[in-house]
Write a protein that holds these residues in place. Structure first.
Motif, PDB file in Angstrom:
ATOM      1  N   ARG A 144      51.210  -5.568  34.810  1.00 20.49           N
ATOM      2  CA  ARG A 144      51.946  -4.730  34.184  1.00 20.49           C
ATOM      3  C   ARG A 144      53.611  -4.671  33.808  1.00 20.49           C
ATOM      4  O   ARG A 144      53.898  -4.946  32.366  1.00 20.49           O
ATOM      5  N   ALA A 145      54.392  -5.143  34.871  1.00 22.21           N
ATOM      6  CA  ALA A 145      55.337  -5.493  34.287  1.00 22.21           C
ATOM      7  C   ALA A 145      55.329  -6.997  34.197  1.00 22.21           C
ATOM      8  O   ALA A 145      56.799  -6.944  32.382  1.00 22.21           O
TER       9      ALA A 145
ATOM     10  N   THR B 156      47.247  -5.004  38.773  1.00 23.22           N
ATOM     11  CA  THR B 156      48.635  -4.774  39.570  1.00 23.22           C
ATOM     12  C   THR B 156      49.948  -4.276  39.478  1.00 23.22           C
ATOM     13  O   THR B 156      49.630  -4.694  37.687  1.00 23.22           O
ATOM     14  N   PRO B 157      50.351  -4.271  39.445  1.00 21.68           N
ATOM     15  CA  PRO B 157      51.470  -3.863  39.134  1.00 21.68           C
ATOM     16  C   PRO B 157      52.923  -4.510  38.707  1.00 21.68           C
ATOM     17  O   PRO B 157      53.368  -4.339  37.456  1.00 21.68           O
ATOM     18  N   GLN B 158      52.208  -5.746  39.029  1.00 15.45           N
ATOM     19  CA  GLN B 158      53.111  -7.306  38.668  1.00 15.45           C
ATOM     20  C   GLN B 158      52.543  -7.808  37.218  1.00 15.45           C
ATOM     21  O   GLN B 158      53.627  -7.854  36.607  1.00 15.45           O
TER      22      GLN B 158
END
Lengths: 448, 467
Positions: free
Chosen positions: A129-130, A125-127
């Protein structure tokens, strides 16, 4: 037309087979390329661009009376596939006959299905990756970092009217980053099929230390020096050899250095280079864009040029077996190895440095371009960490320098090959060790 | 907006391409492409998120929008300054470039026959082993909407082509191209652009020069006067001016990949970029050039921007997000290569303003030097300072006349020092807006189409040589 991007093998085969089955052409090839990816980009240690994408496109090649045409579309829902086929056939009918086209390849074996994906990386998810970027940035110790962390999955399905059936799916996670310390910078590039295997904490600490070491660079007079090339530099040279030298079409046309030197010694006898998409040290699919299975292809054995890459067209013209290295067709660029490996040696990078009396340690090469393909001459700049080595240790950072070298001459002048190979390459996936070479010609320098 | 975004823009883009490659009189690759999708960009709590889909169904579009919001929320995890956008009045408009002969209406047979004839002519020249001909056409339809009320529809048609001869003998390989290398020259317009090139009419000379290069001496190393043809001048502009003046690079946003710039924000208005003879504009309104459009991909109208005036840097290329950091409004250069990419600061038509005279006047006015033509290789450092560019062919210049040809010519320099040595630019009759359809930037990678108005130029005291 497809439910999931990327689709599983059943759904993908259903699509490409239905196109082949309903095609009015003499021969038809349908290739589905489906990709889902997310990329988190950061600069000054903050996320400034963050994207997610999905796409699925169909590459159609039809043959009508020896006339060949290609058509690519991602309008799999909007467009009527019969109309797409009709358009491809109409284009083919408008072209003259292609006497060099050997026909589509036939199946070498039964349907080939390869699923080497890591679901958690596919679905990152983008989370997630962040959080990974935050871990990397945190390990950089406050030095400003810029880079991109990408996760995703690619699926490729091939069917043709001669019975070829192939499906493959691979995940990929990569980090590319530059860390800045005053006028110095460090660089890291890492890729794996599993996001969890990217050791972001130690990479962050390593690159930050390199950036600190690269501060206060000084000028060095251009000239020919011994060099120690780190894996990103070696990998980029191998990529340029793949494009210009190990390309079967370039050999046939006399543009490759191997047009007249296949079977001859072209590198140091300790150099072994091969292509193998199935080697776990690289990331690839075991077949090409024509669905032809890939096997290990030796390119340089004991320093002797022993092979180049072919697709069905160039193999037919050369009268040799197809090695399974077709790019998306039709393709005027020709075939090339995409999963190269260079055999590591015995010594650590530290030992390569320790055994160098006076030389230059190069982290990476920038903006490389081919100057003379037949002589394998390339030019480019060093970037993100260029160091002077004296008496076996790094003594100072250097301003970046321009080089003009023959790649075959550099690999002929190998002093030692390092033991710690790494998977590098932003487009290709190349396993490269560090290499020290007796001579590398620098012709200019820049101001930083 | 309902999901919490303070700004949203949506682009629906359809790109159709037709690409023809002919080798030695026969088609080698005839391919068409039809690509369509939708991209959603959102600002949530001052952070960007972007998602896209090739699917037209309402559910897929809604899913992409929600995904963009999720992506934006994740961007906040590392904190940092919030994104602000320079003000831009919402525009409702349509725009299309003039096309006299629609490439999709030209029979394929006609195009392929032209390339076949040109390549067959080249192949008849002794020494030529490979003769290639190319044509590429793009038709891009864009629909842009944003939450501020902008609604812009554009259709852009681009066309071009070229020929190349590869001569091979005894391990030596030399290439000569017309009218430009790397598949030719391109612009906004229709098939009339290809017809105007007269590819068949230039085939013989192109091939003869390739063959002559096989036996030509290398370009001798010297510090001398360098004259560049308009094609190489365009490349010089692209690499050493165009990329250096992108504000996102200047601000470090491309640091990990393409690099940064030797320019700092404080240099704008005062940096001496080059000599008094150097005048550069970025003009997205220039008819027929490859970097021409009506509106950029943030809905900002195309503009003509003075970049360098009498050698002084006046302006740089900006987007809404970057311009606001200089207290300015965007000058309309935010462009995305496709529906699945975000807009980045990209060159439009960055070129020189003409001086006076012709190429022959420049030569006649030069006692000793080298004329280099047609780009062959290009490399420049990551701050756009040190470069080395190679050309396909050079001519010795002596007492105002062309002399011997040289193979493998290269020249190198440092950007501001090089442009400071510019002493003459040819006049309007020699100017062409060269099209560069392969400008790479960004992660994920994007390829932009840019234009570069340029004529022959003369530089003093340049390091030249051969590689």
């Amino acid at each position: 037309m497809i439910r999931d991007i990327p689709p599983g093998p059943e759904e993908a085969f259903r699509l490409v087979e239905s196109i082949v089955d309903r095609s009015p052409a003499d021969e038809t090839e349908a290739v589905l390329v489906a990709r889902r990816a997310g990329l988190t980009r950061f600069a000054s240690s903050r996320v400034h661009q963050n994207v997610a994408e999905e796409d699925a496109h169909l590459l159609l090649r039809v043959v009508v009376g020896g006339r060949v045409a290609g058509l690519r579309t991602n309008r799999l829902v909007q467009a009527d596939l019969d109309q797409v086929l009709a358009r491809a056939v109409a284009i083919a009918r408008s072209t003259p006959e292609d006497p060099e086209f050997p026909g589509l390849p036939g199946p070498a074996e039964g349907p080939l299905v390869y699923e080497g994906s890591v679901p958690a990386t596919e679905e990152a998810t983008p989370q997630r990756r962040a959080e990974a970027v935050r871990r990397f940035v945190g390990a950089c110790g406050g030095a400003p970092a810029a880079g991109a962390l990408e996760t995703g999955v690619l699926a490729l399905a091939v069917a043709n009217s001669k019975g070829v059936r192939a499906y493959g799916r691979r995940s990929r996670a990569s980090l590319v980053a530059v860390v800045q310390e005053e006028e110095g910078s460090g660089y890291v590039q890492t890729v794996d099929d599993d996001l969890d295997r990217l050791d972001l904490t130690s990479l962050g600490a390593h690159v930050a230390a390199r950036a600190r070491a690269a501060r206060r660079p000084v000028d060095l007079e251009p000239g020919t020096y011994p060099v120690i090339l780190e894996p990103p530099a070696v990998g980029l040279m191998l990529a340029y050899l793949a494009m210009t030298t190990f390309n079967g079409k370039a050999v046939l046309e006399g543009r490759s250095a191997l047009a007249t030197r296949l079977g001859q010694r072209v590198m140091d006898p300790r150099v072994q280079i091969w292509d193998d998409a199935t080697d776990p040290r690289t990331i690839g699919l075991p077949f090409d864009f024509e669905g032809v299975p890939k096997r290990r292809l030796d390119l340089v054995r004991d320093g002797v040029a022993v092979g180049v890459a072919y697709d069905s067209r160039t193999a037919h013209r050369a009268g040799v077996p197809n090695t399974g290295h077709a790019l998306p067709q039709p393709n005027p660029f020709g075939p090339m190895p995409t999963n190269m490996l260079m055999a590591p040696g015995q010594r650590s990078l530290e030992e390569l440095i320790a055994t160098t009396e006076r030389g230059i340690l190069v982290t990476r090469l920038h903006y490389v371009r081919v100057v003379h393909p037949a002589r394998t001459v390339i030019t480019g700049m060093t970037r993100d960490g260029t160091f002077l080595v004296e008496d076996g240790r790094i003594v100072r950072a250097l301003r970046n320098m321009r080089f003009n070298v023959s790649m075959l001459e550099v690999f002929s002048a190998v002093e030692a090959i390092g033991a710690e190979g790494r998977l590098v390459g932003e487009e290709l996936a190349i396993f490269a060790p560090p290499v020290s070479a007796r001579q590398f010609t620098f012709t200019g320098r820049t101001l930083f | 907006m309902a999901a919490g975004a303070e700004y949203v823009d949506v682009r629906v883009v359809r790109s159709e391409t037709l690409s023809l490659s002919v080798k030695n009189g026969r088609p080698e690759a005839v391919a068409a492409d039809d690509d369509e999708g939708l991209g959603v960009r959102v600002l949530v709590d001052g952070s960007w998120g972007f998602a896209c889909t090739p699917r037209p169904e309402p559910e897929a579009v809604a899913r992409a929008a929600l995904q963009a919001v999720e992506v934006a929320r994740a961007s906040r995890l590392l904190g940092g300054p919030t994104v602000r956008l320079a003000p831009q009045e919402p525009v409702r408009a349509t725009w299309t470039n003039p096309v006299r002969r629609d490439p999709w209406g030209v029979p394929l047979e006609e195009m392929l026959a032209l390339l076949a004839a040109a390549t067959e002519t080249m192949l008849r020249v002794p020494g030529v082993r490979v003769a290639e001909g190319f044509m590429d056409f793009w038709r891009t339809t864009k629909r842009f909407r944003n939450s501020e009320g902008a609604a812009i529809d554009q259709t852009i048609t681009e066309s071009g082509g070229g020929i190349a001869a590869v001569a091979v003998r005894d391990g030596e390989v030399q290439r000569r191209s017309y009218p430009a290398s790397f598949r030719g020259d391109f612009g906004t317009g229709g098939y009339e652009l290809v017809e105007a090139m007269d590819l068949a009419g230039h085939a013989q000379q192109t091939a003869e020069e390739a063959a002559a290069l096989l036996v030509a001496p290398p370009c001798p190393a010297a510090v001398t006067t360098l004259i560049l043809d308009s094609d190489q001048t365009a490349l010089q502009i692209h690499e050493s001016i165009g990329h250096a003046i992108e504000l996102d690079r200047i601000l470090g946003m491309e640091a990990a990949y393409a690099g940064t710039s030797f320019i700092t924000p404080g240099d704008i208005g005062s940096l001496r970029y080059g000599s008094e003879a150097m005048h550069v504009v970025a003009d997205a309104t220039l008819p027929g050039a490859l970097g021409t459009f009506g509106f950029d991909d943030e809905g900002t109208p195309a503009q003509r921007v003075v970049v360098v005036e009498s050698g002084i840097l006046r302006n740089v290329l900006t987007s809404r997000e970057t311009a606001v950091l200089l207290g300015q409004r965007s000058n309309g250069t935010a462009r995305a290569s496709s529906w699945n990419r975000i807009p980045l600061v990209r060159m439009t038509n960055v070129g020189l303003l003409p001086g006076s005279g012709t190429l022959e006047d420049l030569l006649a006015d030069t006692d000793e030097g080298v004329l280099m033509c047609t780009n062959k290789s290009w490399s420049i450092d990551d701050r756009r300072l040190h470069f080395q560019f190679g050309c396909e062919i050079a001519w010795e210049v002596r007492r105002g006349r062309r002399g011997r040809i040289f193979k493998q010519p290269v020249y190198s320099g440092i950007t501001p020092q090089f442009w400071a040595s510019l002493d003459r630019v040819a006049g309007p009759s020699e100017f062409r807006a060269r099209g560069t359809p392969n400008c790479g930037k960004g992660q994920p990678a994007q390829v932009a189409h840019t234009g570069h108005p340029a004529g022959p130029t003369r530089f003093r005291r340049v390091q030249v040589g051969s590689r």
